[in-house]
Scaffold this motif. Structure first.
Motif, PDB file in Angstrom:
ATOM      1  N   GLY A 170       0.912  -1.076  -0.036  1.00 42.74           N
ATOM      2  CA  GLY A 170      -0.063  -0.120  -0.086  1.00 42.74           C
ATOM      3  C   GLY A 170       0.892   1.341   0.049  1.00 42.74           C
ATOM      4  O   GLY A 170       0.394   2.183  -0.789  1.00 42.74           O
ATOM      5  N   ASN A 171       2.131   1.104   0.627  1.00 42.43           N
ATOM      6  CA  ASN A 171       3.103   2.404   0.722  1.00 42.43           C
ATOM      7  C   ASN A 171       3.461   2.474  -0.843  1.00 42.43           C
ATOM      8  O   ASN A 171       3.505   3.478  -1.273  1.00 42.43           O
ATOM      9  CB  ASN A 171       4.120   2.081   1.890  1.00 42.43           C
ATOM     10  N   LEU A 172       3.903   1.291  -1.301  1.00 40.01           N
ATOM     11  CA  LEU A 172       4.263   1.313  -2.732  1.00 40.01           C
ATOM     12  C   LEU A 172       3.367   2.097  -3.418  1.00 40.01           C
ATOM     13  O   LEU A 172       3.653   2.880  -4.424  1.00 40.01           O
ATOM     14  CB  LEU A 172       4.802  -0.050  -3.259  1.00 40.01           C
ATOM     15  N   ALA A 173       2.138   1.588  -3.470  1.00 40.56           N
ATOM     16  CA  ALA A 173       0.944   2.124  -4.465  1.00 40.56           C
ATOM     17  C   ALA A 173       0.946   3.728  -4.206  1.00 40.56           C
ATOM     18  O   ALA A 173       0.654   4.142  -5.137  1.00 40.56           O
ATOM     19  CB  ALA A 173      -0.283   1.440  -4.037  1.00 40.56           C
ATOM     20  N   HIS A 174       0.918   4.113  -3.078  1.00 43.48           N
ATOM     21  CA  HIS A 174       0.848   5.520  -2.724  1.00 43.48           C
ATOM     22  C   HIS A 174       2.023   6.236  -3.631  1.00 43.48           C
ATOM     23  O   HIS A 174       1.585   7.321  -4.338  1.00 43.48           O
ATOM     24  CB  HIS A 174       0.812   6.031  -1.239  1.00 43.48           C
ATOM     25  N   ASN A 175       3.233   5.881  -3.153  1.00 38.29           N
ATOM     26  CA  ASN A 175       4.512   6.490  -3.653  1.00 38.29           C
ATOM     27  C   ASN A 175       4.496   6.428  -5.121  1.00 38.29           C
ATOM     28  O   ASN A 175       5.046   7.259  -6.025  1.00 38.29           O
ATOM     29  CB  ASN A 175       5.612   6.037  -3.141  1.00 38.29           C
ATOM     30  N   ILE A 176       4.023   5.288  -5.962  1.00 42.29           N
ATOM     31  CA  ILE A 176       3.968   5.111  -7.345  1.00 42.29           C
ATOM     32  C   ILE A 176       2.984   6.138  -7.759  1.00 42.29           C
ATOM     33  O   ILE A 176       2.954   6.871  -8.970  1.00 42.29           O
ATOM     34  CB  ILE A 176       3.589   3.602  -7.897  1.00 42.29           C
ATOM     35  N   ALA A 177       1.767   6.310  -7.252  1.00 42.71           N
ATOM     36  CA  ALA A 177       0.628   7.231  -7.768  1.00 42.71           C
ATOM     37  C   ALA A 177       1.301   8.500  -7.541  1.00 42.71           C
ATOM     38  O   ALA A 177       0.904   9.638  -8.433  1.00 42.71           O
ATOM     39  CB  ALA A 177      -0.681   7.228  -6.818  1.00 42.71           C
ATOM     40  N   MET A 178       2.114   9.080  -6.526  1.00 44.50           N
ATOM     41  CA  MET A 178       2.752  10.244  -6.344  1.00 44.50           C
ATOM     42  C   MET A 178       3.631  10.609  -7.710  1.00 44.50           C
ATOM     43  O   MET A 178       3.571  11.756  -8.043  1.00 44.50           O
ATOM     44  CB  MET A 178       3.220  10.496  -5.082  1.00 44.50           C
ATOM     45  N   ARG A 179       4.307   9.540  -7.900  1.00 46.99           N
ATOM     46  CA  ARG A 179       5.326   9.779  -9.100  1.00 46.99           C
ATOM     47  C   ARG A 179       4.765   9.789 -10.445  1.00 46.99           C
ATOM     48  O   ARG A 179       5.040  10.568 -11.242  1.00 46.99           O
ATOM     49  CB  ARG A 179       6.242   8.566  -8.994  1.00 46.99           C
ATOM     50  N   ALA A 180       3.449   9.251 -10.439  1.00 51.61           N
ATOM     51  CA  ALA A 180       2.869   9.117 -11.622  1.00 51.61           C
ATOM     52  C   ALA A 180       1.924  10.680 -11.890  1.00 51.61           C
ATOM     53  O   ALA A 180       1.752  11.105 -12.953  1.00 51.61           O
ATOM     54  CB  ALA A 180       1.626   8.064 -11.600  1.00 51.61           C
ATOM     55  N   GLY A 181       2.105  11.419 -10.681  1.00 52.38           N
ATOM     56  CA  GLY A 181       1.415  12.792 -10.707  1.00 52.38           C
ATOM     57  C   GLY A 181       2.523  13.859 -11.462  1.00 52.38           C
ATOM     58  O   GLY A 181       2.079  14.993 -11.776  1.00 52.38           O
ATOM     59  N   ILE A 182       3.802  13.120 -11.524  1.00 46.73           N
ATOM     60  CA  ILE A 182       4.941  14.165 -11.902  1.00 46.73           C
ATOM     61  C   ILE A 182       5.435  13.684 -13.317  1.00 46.73           C
ATOM     62  O   ILE A 182       5.538  14.269 -14.309  1.00 46.73           O
ATOM     63  CB  ILE A 182       5.916  14.078 -10.843  1.00 46.73           C
ATOM     64  N   GLU A 183       5.560  12.311 -13.510  1.00 50.66           N
ATOM     65  CA  GLU A 183       6.104  11.676 -14.660  1.00 50.66           C
ATOM     66  C   GLU A 183       5.107  10.981 -15.460  1.00 50.66           C
ATOM     67  O   GLU A 183       4.122  10.489 -15.120  1.00 50.66           O
ATOM     68  CB  GLU A 183       7.152  10.700 -14.258  1.00 50.66           C
ATOM     69  N   SER A 184       5.030  11.240 -16.978  1.00 49.70           N
ATOM     70  CA  SER A 184       4.185  10.347 -17.820  1.00 49.70           C
ATOM     71  C   SER A 184       4.705   9.021 -18.071  1.00 49.70           C
ATOM     72  O   SER A 184       5.720   8.728 -17.627  1.00 49.70           O
ATOM     73  CB  SER A 184       4.027  11.384 -19.037  1.00 49.70           C
ATOM     74  N   LEU A 185       3.642   8.343 -18.388  1.00 48.54           N
ATOM     75  CA  LEU A 185       3.962   6.970 -18.753  1.00 48.54           C
ATOM     76  C   LEU A 185       3.874   6.720 -20.264  1.00 48.54           C
ATOM     77  O   LEU A 185       2.915   7.577 -21.059  1.00 48.54           O
ATOM     78  CB  LEU A 185       2.706   6.243 -18.020  1.00 48.54           C
ATOM     79  N   PRO A 186       4.116   5.603 -20.717  1.00 45.26           N
ATOM     80  CA  PRO A 186       3.967   5.265 -22.283  1.00 45.26           C
ATOM     81  C   PRO A 186       2.704   5.360 -22.713  1.00 45.26           C
ATOM     82  O   PRO A 186       1.796   4.658 -22.250  1.00 45.26           O
ATOM     83  CB  PRO A 186       4.920   3.964 -22.229  1.00 45.26           C
ATOM     84  N   GLY A 187       2.582   5.944 -23.860  1.00 46.21           N
ATOM     85  CA  GLY A 187       1.339   5.987 -24.358  1.00 46.21           C
ATOM     86  C   GLY A 187       0.141   6.634 -23.851  1.00 46.21           C
ATOM     87  O   GLY A 187      -0.940   6.732 -23.971  1.00 46.21           O
ATOM     88  N   GLY A 188       0.804   7.548 -22.940  1.00 46.45           N
ATOM     89  CA  GLY A 188      -0.110   8.604 -22.313  1.00 46.45           C
ATOM     90  C   GLY A 188      -1.047   7.829 -21.313  1.00 46.45           C
ATOM     91  O   GLY A 188      -2.083   8.256 -20.816  1.00 46.45           O
ATOM     92  N   VAL A 189      -0.839   6.574 -20.977  1.00 51.45           N
ATOM     93  CA  VAL A 189      -1.497   5.945 -19.990  1.00 51.45           C
ATOM     94  C   VAL A 189      -1.762   6.604 -18.479  1.00 51.45           C
ATOM     95  O   VAL A 189      -0.816   7.077 -18.171  1.00 51.45           O
ATOM     96  CB  VAL A 189      -0.927   4.415 -19.886  1.00 51.45           C
ATOM     97  N   LYS A 190      -2.908   6.637 -18.036  1.00 48.41           N
ATOM     98  CA  LYS A 190      -3.240   7.164 -16.695  1.00 48.41           C
ATOM     99  C   LYS A 190      -3.582   6.111 -15.838  1.00 48.41           C
ATOM    100  O   LYS A 190      -4.125   5.238 -16.041  1.00 48.41           O
ATOM    101  CB  LYS A 190      -4.347   8.322 -16.695  1.00 48.41           C
ATOM    102  N   ILE A 191      -3.357   6.419 -14.254  1.00 43.01           N
ATOM    103  CA  ILE A 191      -3.831   5.655 -13.637  1.00 43.01           C
ATOM    104  C   ILE A 191      -5.300   5.870 -13.177  1.00 43.01           C
ATOM    105  O   ILE A 191      -5.508   7.028 -12.754  1.00 43.01           O
ATOM    106  CB  ILE A 191      -2.977   5.493 -12.221  1.00 43.01           C
ATOM    107  N   LEU A 192      -6.243   4.913 -13.370  1.00 41.10           N
ATOM    108  CA  LEU A 192      -7.604   5.246 -12.904  1.00 41.10           C
ATOM    109  C   LEU A 192      -7.935   5.302 -11.540  1.00 41.10           C
ATOM    110  O   LEU A 192      -8.415   6.025 -10.903  1.00 41.10           O
ATOM    111  CB  LEU A 192      -8.484   4.285 -13.548  1.00 41.10           C
TER     112      LEU A 192
END
Length: 325
Positions: A170-192
């Protein structure tokens, strides 16, 4: 007279793990590894193991519900275990993900990230981010698809990508979500959406029923963090473990549209998780955040219980509902 030699311990968490000065590690807690299965006898879910990266070595166990003919949501899952024990291949997580994948009808990618102390934090954060990038890369339309995983390419709906985990996961999920708020993902994929089940957060200033003073310094959450990330700036108040600390990045930066925070009534991590939920609500974050509590239960009961009790069923149904909205 014969002599016995006792190996010197460099660091340990009592009853959990020992790291010896000769580099060897003894894990005292954790469920046995089990192989994937093409048709789980209880759920019909199929699973297989794949390699995401060779350097560093990151692997994963993929899960697919039976009789699939349509595109399915994708759940990138991070297991618990204090960043130092357990595995994506453990019997506990294998049983749990078979249940959840069957109930929610999603594809799951359970990440085998590197563990401390052999690979101290932030290795696990980097591995889980790499796994998310790998999943998102399957959304790209390319002529050469030989490197793509067929289950994701054929059945994955990249408009419905979720991340989630339990405890350290759960800690990992929070921190990955925070990083996804700054860095983009391939194909413009967003975390729903992101699921934080009994997430592992802690800090030097106790809140609610957390232990005070020296008792806090001896608490398991405190010991685990110092073991897994001994070089962390700020120690137990590093924003990775204490996202509510002064100076931490604003929770308004969470890079997902929906967030589910799950707590258990008897979990020592409960009060901080509820506080986290309230701070997300007050942060100005534009998404939807929900809190789900199961009273009278311990930390990660829904994974640890062998039998599907009423509360386990309730928990898994709540997670499944979140994943299909």
């Amino acid at each position: 007279m014969g002599s016995t030699t006792t190996k010197e311990i460099a660091a340990e968490i009592p009853n959990l793990i020992k790291h010896y000065k000769d580099g060897t590690v003894e894990r005292l807690f954790g469920s046995p590894h089990v192989p994937p299965s093409l048709n789980d006898p209880d759920t019909g879910v199929s699973s297989k193991d794949i390699t995401i990266s060779h350097n560093p070595l990151i692997s994963a166990r993929l899960y697919l519900p039976q009789n699939q003919t349509k595109k399915l949501p994708i759940l990138l899952y991070f297991h618990g275990g204090g960043f130092c024990v357990e595995s994506a291949f453990s019997s506990l997580d294998h049983r749990y993900l078979n249940r959840l994948v069957s109930e929610a009808q999603v594809i799951a990618v359970s990440v085998e990230y590197r563990l401390a102390p052999e690979s101290p934090l932030p290795a696990a954060y980097e591995d889980c981010w790499a796994a998310l990038q790998w999943v998102a890369s399957h959304s790209l339309n390319e002529d050469d698809t030989s490197h793509k995983e067929p289950w994701l390419a054929d059945f994955g709906d990249f408009d419905r990508v979720y991340i989630g985990g339990d405890s350290a996961g759960g800690n990992l999920a929070h921190n990955i979500a925070m990083r996804a708020g700054i860095e983009s993902l391939p194909g413009g994929v967003k975390i729903l959406g992101a699921i934080l089940s009994h997430p592992y957060f802690w800090g030097s200033k106790p809140i609610g029923s957390e232990p005070k003073g020296e008792d806090n310094d001896k608490s398991l959450p405190y010991l685990v963090w110092n073991f897994a990330y001994p070089s962390a700036d700020g120690g137990i108040d590093n924003p990775l473990i204490n996202p509510m600390v002064s100076g931490a990045p604003s929770l308004a930066g969470l890079g997902c549209s929906r967030l589910l925070v799950c707590v258990a009534g008897k979990d020592e991590l409960r009060d901080r998780s509820v506080w986290y939920y309230n701070l997300v609500k007050e942060s100005g974050w534009k998404g939807e955040v929900e809190l789900f509590e199961v009273e009278g239960e311990e930390h990660c009961f829904h994974i640890l219980y062998e039998k599907e009790t009423e509360n386990v069923k309730k928990m898994i149904k709540r997670l499944a509902d979140f994943l299909v909205q």
